[in-house]
Design an enzyme around this catalytic site. Structure first.
Site, PDB file in Angstrom:
ATOM      1  N   HIS A 393       0.820  -1.277   0.060  1.00  0.00           N
ATOM      2  CA  HIS A 393       0.021  -0.225  -0.032  1.00  0.00           C
ATOM      3  C   HIS A 393       0.940   1.244  -0.247  1.00  0.00           C
ATOM      4  O   HIS A 393       0.298   2.385  -0.186  1.00  0.00           O
ATOM      5  CB  HIS A 393      -0.864  -0.057   1.349  1.00  0.00           C
ATOM      6  CG  HIS A 393      -2.232   0.710   0.954  1.00  0.00           C
ATOM      7  ND1 HIS A 393      -2.448   1.418   0.127  1.00  0.00           N
ATOM      8  CD2 HIS A 393      -3.274   0.732   1.519  1.00  0.00           C
ATOM      9  CE1 HIS A 393      -3.704   1.923  -0.044  1.00  0.00           C
ATOM     10  NE2 HIS A 393      -4.288   1.432   1.107  1.00  0.00           N
ATOM     11  N   ASP A 397      -2.270   2.215  -4.389  1.00  0.00           N
ATOM     12  CA  ASP A 397      -3.533   2.756  -3.722  1.00  0.00           C
ATOM     13  C   ASP A 397      -4.735   1.632  -3.781  1.00  0.00           C
ATOM     14  O   ASP A 397      -4.582   0.813  -4.716  1.00  0.00           O
ATOM     15  CB  ASP A 397      -4.116   4.168  -4.404  1.00  0.00           C
ATOM     16  CG  ASP A 397      -2.854   4.874  -4.239  1.00  0.00           C
ATOM     17  OD1 ASP A 397      -2.317   5.098  -3.120  1.00  0.00           O
ATOM     18  OD2 ASP A 397      -2.775   6.004  -4.917  1.00  0.00           O
TER      19      ASP A 397
END
Length: 422
Positions: A393, A397
């Site tokens: 992450h 995204d």
């Protein structure tokens, strides 16, 4: 004059290995380029060939020892006369001799344990410690079992399968007290434990997976895909495909092509973090997770985005065979920008795969299962598969991860997209 056998270069950044098993013993004749030892590294298992034809006159290291690249591990003499065993070999032989002073309980069976015939002594001494222990504990004759390992060697699974196939259960091995044993002797019905040292490959896998958890901000997103179109395409063209290309048309080729297509729309999934920079790749090198006898390995299909279905399937089949035979090299697993793991072949319904550092994402495939779904307002049964995308992450995204999975889903449910680049 004896010829030294040195540990050869094992691949980039690999400076040492563990001698897993001697494939020849002192006194045995060897041919040029014939494997005499198996070396286990952090990435692969490799065999050390004899540089010349002759007789293995002595071994200089024990099984389980760590050896540096370039170190002399054995010597090959001229002629075929048997040579005296070295201390390392004598110690190994002592563990297989019930009367030997170095005897350990996990290698010792009861007095009724089967003994190999004289003509089968070579095969018996080439059994790995785990296989020897299984033979003695299960009271089976190793010479009567057909091995499924490389060059017909016995595996622990072969021994256990032979023991289970017998109509009468094998008698329990007589307990032998020995404080330093790895396996404590136990009475019938008593619980016992066994300690086995981790292989270098398993230890490396453990460290890398933990490194991924400690370093990356791991997150997994899921979707499901209707496999009807792909199943129909395979059923329609599999015979023609195999006849033309000499290889079966599998599911993985569709997913590799779909991943290549999706990576064009979401390049972050095919990128990596290097310090404070993001490295984007204009190519797709797919690491395909393959199950090997000693653990999971990930050989790389290079430039998969420019391959056709036949080239992809041939690469996967070739790596699968090499993994089974234990002949994968470090070069085969070097690099990789994205990973696909198929837990469905083992029956997995759903999982959260862990990324393969320094990659930023891994796609998890699972088993195909008929489930009720709604199509045009009607409940119908379709062959469905859950997909999982685990990603870092820090780089990818949530919107990008979901978009990537949707692109995969669209391409699999409508394979025509793979042909017209949509």
């Amino acid at each position: 004059m004896a010829t030294d056998v040195q540990l050869p270069a094992l691949g980039e950044s690999i400076t040492e290995g563990t001698l897993a098993q001697w494939l020849k013993k002192p006194g045995e004749a060897v041919a040029a380029d014939e494997p005499i030892a198996s070396i286990e590294t952090d990435k692969v298992s490799v065999e050390v060939p004899s540089p010349v034809a002759g007789t293995l006159s002595e071994t200089l290291v024990n099984e389980g020892d760590t050896v540096a690249v370039g170190a002399v591990i054995a010597r090959i003499g001229e002629g075929g006369a048997a040579a005296a065993a070295t201390p390392a070999q004598s110690a190994a032989n002592a563990t297989t001799n019930p009367a030997g002073p170095s005897e350990t309980p996990q290698l010792r069976g009861s007095e009724h344990a089967p003994e190999p015939a004289a003509g089968d002594q070579d095969n018996a001494t080439r059994l790995s410690p785990a296989v020897r222990r299984a033979v003695l504990e299960n009271q089976v004759d190793p010479t009567s079992i057909k091995g499924s390992g490389k060059d017909g060697r016995l595996t622990k699974e072969d021994v256990l399968a032979a023991a289970q196939s017998r109509s009468a259960p094998a008698p329990q091995a007589a307990p032998v007290p020995a404080p330093q044993a790895a396996v404590a002797p136990s009475a019938p019905g008593e619980r016992k434990e066994e300690r086995v040292k981790m292989t270098r490959l398993r230890l490396t896998i453990a460290n890398r997976l933990k490194e991924a958890q400690n370093t990356a901000a791991l997150l997994t997103t899921f979707n499901d895909v209707d496999m009807s179109a792909v199943i129909d395409a395979r059923a329609r063209y599999k015979d023609l495909f195999e006849k033309k290309h000499g290889i079966r048309l599998g599911f993985m080729g569709f997913f590799v092509k779909a991943a290549a297509l999706a990576a064009r729309d979401v390049p972050a999934v095919n990128a990596r973090i290097d310090g404070d920079e993001i490295v984007y790749h204009d190519y797709l090198d797919v690491s395909v997770a393959v199950s090997a006898p000693k653990g999971l390995v990930v050989p790389v299909i290079r430039n998969a985005d420019s391959m056709n279905f036949a080239e992809i399937e041939k690469s996967i089949a070739g790596y699968g065979k090499k993994a089974k035979d234990g002949t994968l090299t470090a070069e085969d697993m070097k690099g990789g920008t994205f990973t696909i793991s198929n837990g469905g072949v083992f029956g997995s319904l759903l999982s959260t795969p862990i990324i393969n550092p320094p990659q930023s994402a891994v796609l998890g495939m699972h088993r195909i299962e008929e489930r009720p779904v709604v199509r045009d307002g009607q409940v119908v049964v379709r062959p469905m598969m859950y997909l999982a995308l685990s990603y870092d992450h820090r780089l990818v995204d949530g919107r990008e991860a979901v978009t990537f999975l949707v692109r995969i889903k669209e391409a699999i449910e409508d394979p025509t997209r793979l042909l017209i680049d949509l």
